[in-house]
Scaffold this active site. Structure first.
Site, short mmCIF file in Angstrom:
data_model
loop_
_atom_site.label_atom_id
_atom_site.label_comp_id
_atom_site.label_asym_id
_atom_site.label_seq_id
_atom_site.Cartn_x
_atom_site.Cartn_y
_atom_site.Cartn_z
N ASP A 82 0.83 -1.20 0.00
CA ASP A 82 0.00 0.00 0.00
C ASP A 82 0.87 1.25 0.00
OD1 ASP A 82 -2.33 -1.47 0.06
OD2 ASP A 82 -2.58 -1.33 2.24
N TYR A 109 5.70 -8.33 9.01
CA TYR A 109 5.49 -6.88 9.07
C TYR A 109 5.73 -6.37 10.49
CZ TYR A 109 2.79 -7.60 4.74
OH TYR A 109 2.38 -7.95 3.48
N ASP A 159 -7.06 2.24 7.78
CA ASP A 159 -5.73 2.82 8.00
C ASP A 159 -5.87 4.33 7.97
OD1 ASP A 159 -5.95 3.51 5.31
OD2 ASP A 159 -4.25 2.30 4.65
N ARG A 167 -4.34 -4.28 7.75
CA ARG A 167 -5.34 -3.26 8.07
C ARG A 167 -6.57 -3.90 8.73
NH1 ARG A 167 -7.07 -0.56 2.95
NH2 ARG A 167 -5.97 -2.19 1.79
#
Length: 232
Positions: A52, A80, A94, A186
């Site tokens: 993203d 992540y 987000d 997210r």
């Protein structure tokens, strides 16, 4: 050092994607210089899994025949790090969209956060965000969202191998996650906030690993372009 032969026959480039860049922005920035370096008018350059725009970190670029490996690379597990902001929700899950509702954190404790995150490990059902590239009836979900149309996205099974809370400084919850293909961090942030009853959204994200490829071996776009500059 890279060689023209490498690019033409096929190679991996590990790029540390900066914030606000799309994965296609990165391709657009480096494709031309690579073609020039190889003295070619055309050369296949692609990526093995999008990030993203608000995310940073490991983006695997593939060239030449290695573009055929892109789909295989996308199936690899990923890791992540990032932060979840508790106390609010956003339509995109987000910081891309504005906060639409806020909640008190008065009763939120470290113990409650740790207990809640235990429910999000192993094989779980997850619903992708409406602001995502998931296809519904041939259209990307985000196209429905941006047009203000109602949309129901089906849940899918994904695997969270580990979900570690590394620091809590409310409203921020710092985390490290290892997960399967198809996982939306997210959605994980949104679901954690929902479980706690206080809302939550992803406020920062960095991809640190894809399979055996690590962010420690990645370079910036600028460093890569400098490395293939012709010597004057």
């Amino acid at each position: 050092m890279y060689t023209a032969k490498q690019f033409m026959e096929g190679t991996y480039l590990l790029i540390d994607k900066p914030i606000q860049w799309t994965s296609f922005d990165v391709i657009g920035k480096i494709r031309g210089p690579i073609q020039k370096f190889c003295n070619l008018k055309k050369l296949k350059v692609g990526h093995a899994g999008t990030l993203d725009p608000l995310a940073t970190g490991l983006l695997i670029i593939v060239t030449g025949s290695f573009t055929k490996k892109a789909e295989e690379l996308q199936t690899l597990d990923k890791e992540y790090t990032g932060t979840i902001t508790l106390g609010g929700i956003t339509p995109s899950y987000d910081a891309e969209t504005e906060i639409t509702e806020t909640f008190s954190l008065e009763n939120i404790t470290e113990e409650k956060i740790i207990a809640a995150k235990q429910k999000f490990t192993g094989v779980i059902e997850q619903v992708p965000p409406i602001y995502s590239s998931v296809k519904v009836d041939g259209r990307r979900a985000y196209s429905y969202a941006r047009a203000g149309e109602t949309l129901v996205i089906k849940s899918r099974n994904i695997t969270i191998y580990s979900f570690e809370i590394t620091e809590i400084t409310l409203p921020l919850v710092h985390f490290k996650v290892s997960c399967s293909k198809g996982t939306y961090i997210r959605s994980l942030a949104h679901d954690l906030g929902k479980e706690l009853g206080c809302g939550g959204y992803l406020s920062s994200l960095r991809r640190t690993r894809v399979g055996h490829f690590n962010i420690e071996n990645a370079i910036t776009i600028e460093s890569f372009l400098e490395s293939i500059k012709p010597v004057m």
